[in-house]
Design an enzyme around this catalytic site. Sequence first.
Site, mmCIF file in Angstrom:
data_model
loop_
_atom_site.group_PDB
_atom_site.id
_atom_site.type_symbol
_atom_site.label_atom_id
_atom_site.label_comp_id
_atom_site.label_asym_id
_atom_site.label_seq_id
_atom_site.Cartn_x
_atom_site.Cartn_y
_atom_site.Cartn_z
ATOM 1 N N ASP A 292 -54.780 -33.715 92.362
ATOM 2 C CA ASP A 292 -54.290 -33.851 91.039
ATOM 3 C C ASP A 292 -53.075 -34.847 91.093
ATOM 4 O O ASP A 292 -52.080 -34.490 91.581
ATOM 5 C CB ASP A 292 -53.997 -32.819 90.569
ATOM 6 C CG ASP A 292 -53.465 -32.869 88.929
ATOM 7 O OD1 ASP A 292 -54.191 -32.653 88.084
ATOM 8 O OD2 ASP A 292 -52.276 -32.994 88.769
ATOM 9 N N LYS B 117 -54.441 -39.271 85.534
ATOM 10 C CA LYS B 117 -54.150 -39.318 84.067
ATOM 11 C C LYS B 117 -53.718 -40.562 83.596
ATOM 12 O O LYS B 117 -52.981 -41.195 84.148
ATOM 13 C CB LYS B 117 -52.972 -38.057 84.207
ATOM 14 C CG LYS B 117 -53.186 -36.721 84.846
ATOM 15 C CD LYS B 117 -51.944 -35.803 84.779
ATOM 16 C CE LYS B 117 -52.284 -34.481 85.538
ATOM 17 N NZ LYS B 117 -52.064 -34.842 86.888
ATOM 18 N N HIS C 236 -52.343 -37.667 79.755
ATOM 19 C CA HIS C 236 -51.225 -36.737 80.500
ATOM 20 C C HIS C 236 -50.325 -35.903 79.418
ATOM 21 O O HIS C 236 -49.978 -34.876 79.714
ATOM 22 C CB HIS C 236 -50.414 -37.926 81.430
ATOM 23 C CG HIS C 236 -49.652 -37.211 82.357
ATOM 24 N ND1 HIS C 236 -49.271 -37.701 83.395
ATOM 25 C CD2 HIS C 236 -49.411 -35.870 82.450
ATOM 26 C CE1 HIS C 236 -48.417 -36.997 84.259
ATOM 27 N NE2 HIS C 236 -48.358 -35.834 83.555
#
Length: 317
Positions: free
Chosen positions: A51, A81, A112
């Site tokens: 991530d 993101k 995000h």
Amino acid sequence: MTVPTAKLNNGLDIPVIGLGCWMGKPGKEGENQEAYQMVVDALKAGYTHFDTASGYGNEEAVGRAIRESGISREKLFVTTKLKGPDHGRVAEALEESLKLLNIGYLDLFLVHWPQATDPETKKVLKPDQSPTVNDTWADMEKLLDTGKVKSIGVSNFSIQTLERLLPTVKIVPSVNQVESHPYFPQRALTDYCKEKGIHLTAYCPLGQYNSPILKDDVILKLAEKYNKTTGQVLLNWSIQRGGWSVVPKSSNPTRMAQNLVTFTLEDDEIEAISNLHKTEGKYKSLCSYPRSDEDKRDGKLFGWTLEEMGWNKAAFP
């Protein structure tokens, strides 16, 4: 080591334990040896879920470590993101992230934060100023037809923000990534997202920086009972309590491996951990969000008041 998966609303599987790639401060693309080494070590430990974010400044390092691992791309799940200044240029921002990562496609692309920022003035726009979350999401939906993104979702969206977004969507977000741990369990959001078919991912599932939750008596006793670390107890609570996934951050190879271990807590133990936030003084955010002096003075987070965010002020004293 095989990590369990959860099913997203589009039928794809997300590993329930991933590696959060935020390094504590934004990096500079091309100069992220620490992030690169962290991902290299994580891949060796058996992680398949990574991530990152455009705002982390380490997409190039994450992608390079993945490419050099020799592991088949199809065996990995990679998230990045969209940052605030790019809310009005979603397609272009995706291409920039893909170029830096250089791994072919994304498994998950998240908005995000709900706040959009004017890229020229750097001013944070209000919730009703264009591009709104609805405008940005409409552009996110178009990405699925490109074959470059498998799933789309959001991050740091409250029930209030989701209530603003969902009436206009064609595609319901697959994921909402938010801070969550026993001191800030997000129970109402858990129930809401379950009803809407939105999977929840927890960042800061262990808190941050000498986290008090790692020293909580309830957690310590359970760690002793199961011969596990306090971190392992907390991560498995997150996974068991309601179908969440977690993305803890660690650059320590030993802790990385520990964080991948799954085991089963009893129902009454899950409930005991879930009720910790009810103890006076424990209900609070444990994340150190970067805030300007102006935001601190005005009670804001990234330019929005907590009321505009739809976040509970009690957790952010």
